[in-house]
Scaffold this motif. Structure first.
Motif, PDB file in Angstrom:
ATOM      1  N   GLY A 105      51.867  30.736  44.353  1.00 27.42           N
ATOM      2  CA  GLY A 105      51.085  31.057  45.542  1.00 27.42           C
ATOM      3  C   GLY A 105      49.686  31.560  45.268  1.00 27.42           C
ATOM      4  N   ARG A 106      49.298  31.628  43.975  1.00 22.87           N
ATOM      5  CA  ARG A 106      47.919  31.934  43.520  1.00 22.87           C
ATOM      6  C   ARG A 106      47.524  33.385  43.731  1.00 22.87           C
ATOM      7  NH1 ARG A 106      47.431  26.661  46.945  1.00 22.87           N
ATOM      8  NH2 ARG A 106      48.495  25.326  45.443  1.00 22.87           N
ATOM      9  N   ARG A 107      47.612  33.903  44.952  1.00 23.24           N
ATOM     10  CA  ARG A 107      47.362  35.316  45.242  1.00 23.24           C
ATOM     11  C   ARG A 107      45.992  35.787  44.758  1.00 23.24           C
ATOM     12  NH1 ARG A 107      53.354  38.010  44.095  1.00 23.24           N
ATOM     13  NH2 ARG A 107      54.545  36.388  45.185  1.00 23.24           N
ATOM     14  N   VAL A 108      44.978  35.011  45.063  1.00 25.57           N
ATOM     15  CA  VAL A 108      43.617  35.465  44.769  1.00 25.57           C
ATOM     16  C   VAL A 108      43.234  36.539  45.784  1.00 25.57           C
ATOM     17  CG1 VAL A 108      43.014  33.199  43.843  1.00 25.57           C
ATOM     18  CG2 VAL A 108      42.467  33.733  46.225  1.00 25.57           C
ATOM     19  N   PHE A 109      42.204  37.303  45.461  1.00 27.12           N
ATOM     20  CA  PHE A 109      41.691  38.307  46.396  1.00 27.12           C
ATOM     21  C   PHE A 109      40.743  37.596  47.360  1.00 27.12           C
ATOM     22  CE2 PHE A 109      42.573  40.649  42.442  1.00 27.12           C
ATOM     23  CZ  PHE A 109      43.516  41.556  42.923  1.00 27.12           C
ATOM     24  N   PRO A 110      41.166  37.415  48.622  1.00 31.25           N
ATOM     25  CA  PRO A 110      40.413  36.534  49.517  1.00 31.25           C
ATOM     26  C   PRO A 110      39.028  37.036  49.899  1.00 31.25           C
ATOM     27  CG  PRO A 110      42.169  37.652  50.721  1.00 31.25           C
ATOM     28  CD  PRO A 110      42.384  37.949  49.273  1.00 31.25           C
ATOM     29  N   ARG A 111      38.821  38.355  49.894  1.00 28.41           N
ATOM     30  CA  ARG A 111      37.532  38.911  50.321  1.00 28.41           C
ATOM     31  C   ARG A 111      36.633  39.259  49.152  1.00 28.41           C
ATOM     32  NH1 ARG A 111      39.204  42.765  55.537  1.00 28.41           N
ATOM     33  NH2 ARG A 111      40.307  41.119  56.691  1.00 28.41           N
ATOM     34  N   MET A 112      37.048  38.866  47.961  1.00 29.39           N
ATOM     35  CA  MET A 112      36.203  39.022  46.781  1.00 29.39           C
ATOM     36  C   MET A 112      35.645  37.669  46.386  1.00 29.39           C
ATOM     37  SD  MET A 112      38.229  41.633  44.265  1.00 29.39           S
ATOM     38  CE  MET A 112      38.480  43.350  44.678  1.00 29.39           C
ATOM     39  N   THR A 113      34.474  37.675  45.772  1.00 30.15           N
ATOM     40  CA  THR A 113      33.888  36.428  45.301  1.00 30.15           C
ATOM     41  C   THR A 113      34.661  35.916  44.093  1.00 30.15           C
ATOM     42  OG1 THR A 113      32.360  37.482  43.756  1.00 30.15           O
ATOM     43  CG2 THR A 113      31.609  37.201  46.045  1.00 30.15           C
ATOM     44  N   VAL A 114      34.362  34.681  43.719  1.00 30.25           N
ATOM     45  CA  VAL A 114      34.969  34.100  42.532  1.00 30.25           C
ATOM     46  C   VAL A 114      34.703  34.979  41.320  1.00 30.25           C
ATOM     47  CG1 VAL A 114      34.777  32.173  40.892  1.00 30.25           C
ATOM     48  CG2 VAL A 114      35.003  31.723  43.351  1.00 30.25           C
ATOM     49  N   ARG A 115      33.471  35.386  41.134  1.00 31.98           N
ATOM     50  CA  ARG A 115      33.145  36.241  39.986  1.00 31.98           C
ATOM     51  C   ARG A 115      33.900  37.569  40.048  1.00 31.98           C
ATOM     52  NH1 ARG A 115      29.608  37.224  35.932  1.00 31.98           N
ATOM     53  NH2 ARG A 115      28.498  35.268  36.218  1.00 31.98           N
ATOM     54  N   GLU A 116      33.978  38.173  41.216  1.00 32.89           N
ATOM     55  CA  GLU A 116      34.683  39.450  41.344  1.00 32.89           C
ATOM     56  C   GLU A 116      36.174  39.281  41.048  1.00 32.89           C
ATOM     57  OE1 GLU A 116      31.770  41.596  44.663  1.00 32.89           O
ATOM     58  OE2 GLU A 116      33.461  40.344  45.297  1.00 32.89           O
ATOM     59  N   ASN A 117      36.776  38.176  41.498  1.00 35.09           N
ATOM     60  CA  ASN A 117      38.173  37.895  41.166  1.00 35.09           C
ATOM     61  C   ASN A 117      38.361  37.811  39.655  1.00 35.09           C
ATOM     62  OD1 ASN A 117      40.470  36.957  43.286  1.00 35.09           O
ATOM     63  ND2 ASN A 117      38.446  36.705  44.215  1.00 35.09           N
ATOM     64  N   LEU A 118      37.453  37.121  38.994  1.00 34.94           N
ATOM     65  CA  LEU A 118      37.552  36.983  37.545  1.00 34.94           C
ATOM     66  C   LEU A 118      37.381  38.336  36.857  1.00 34.94           C
ATOM     67  CD1 LEU A 118      35.561  33.665  37.009  1.00 34.94           C
ATOM     68  CD2 LEU A 118      38.047  33.966  36.992  1.00 34.94           C
ATOM     69  N   GLU A 119      36.462  39.129  37.341  1.00 35.48           N
ATOM     70  CA  GLU A 119      36.260  40.456  36.766  1.00 35.48           C
ATOM     71  C   GLU A 119      37.514  41.316  36.904  1.00 35.48           C
ATOM     72  OE1 GLU A 119      32.807  41.720  38.876  1.00 35.48           O
ATOM     73  OE2 GLU A 119      31.403  40.801  37.447  1.00 35.48           O
TER      74      GLU A 119
END
Length: 256
Positions: A105-119
């Motif tokens: 289900g991936r579960r990325v942080f939807p309100r963070m940018t791509v860079r912020e997710n990676l950080e």
């Protein structure tokens, strides 16, 4: 035989190795309340391998990964990493051991940018390593193009790339992947598996749960077939891919 329910006889893995596995699940029993989800399974993953876990829905594949990453605690049995017991250690601490988990289900942080997710994937370090960020953007050029875009606005394939990239930011020795192809178009699936192959070539060991048995076994070195919480088959990936029982149960072909 026809279907996963017929894969009931456990087969012995050929060419058993004598060196210490990177990850070993030994006689693992896991329960959800009174329901036994894993019934004493044994799984080994050696350094440098890609190992696939196959099975029908409810077979225990995701439970296996969640137990290996510390999200679930076994009632019996052991989880060993480089020969040392790690069962009982919390999942956020296991990241520091070198285990990364990309959940279903991936579960990325939807309100963070791509860079912020990676950080966020590099939280165990004082600061993200720029070389790791560059590595992720090289593996996933699409993420580089969308580095300032919010995670929740990405396509399904892009979110899967982001989830994998976020795990790589933690410098894992072992990457646990749960259904990376789920819900994705065939072209994107092919791209994801090509990238997983490259990640493995770069030195990351992979334990992969995947419904797409053909893709998984073409990528993997070895595989296990789980059935209702037990290991029904274990063999080289090429042997499983050629096995008529596996082909009938998971590739939609008639049993020989």
């Amino acid at each position: 035989m026809s279907g996963a329910a017929d894969l009931t006889k456990e087969t012995e893995q050929t060419g058993e190795r004598t060196d210490t596995p990177m990850l070993e699940l030994r006689d693992l029993r896991v329960f959800y309340g009174a329901i036994e989800a894993l019934k004493g399974i044994n799984v080994k993953v050696y350094e440098g391998e890609v190992v696939a876990l196959l099975g029908a829905n409810g077979a225990g594949k995701s439970t296996t990964l969640r137990t290996a990453s510390g999200m679930l605690s076994p009632r019996d049995g052991q989880v060993l990493f480089h020969g040392e017991r790690i069962d009982g250690i919390k999942s956020h601490d296991l990241v520091r051991f070198g285990i990364g988990h990309v959940p279903e289900g991936r579960r990325v942080f939807p309100r963070m940018t791509v860079r912020e997710n990676l950080e966020m994937g590099a939280y165990r370090f004082k600061a993200p390593d720029p070389d790791d960020m560059d590595r992720v953007f090289t593996l996933f050029p699409r993420l580089s193009e969308r580095r300032t875009q919010l995670g929740g606005t990405l396509s399904g394939g892009e979110q899967q790339m982001l989830a994998i990239g976020r795990a790589l930011m933690g410098k894992p020795e072992l990457l646990l992947l749960d259904e990376p192809s789920m819900g994705l178009a065939p072209l994107i699936v092919r791209q994801i598996f090509d990238i997983l192959e490259e990640i493995n070539k770069q030195g990351t060991t992979v334990l992969l749960v995947e419904q797409n048995a053909s893709q998984a076994l073409q990528l993997a070195d070895r595989g296990y077939v789980l059935e209702t919480g037990s290991v029904a088959m274990a063999d080289e990936a090429s042997a499983l891919l050629a096995d008529p029982r596996v082909r009938a149960a998971y590739l939609g072909e008639g049993a020989a």
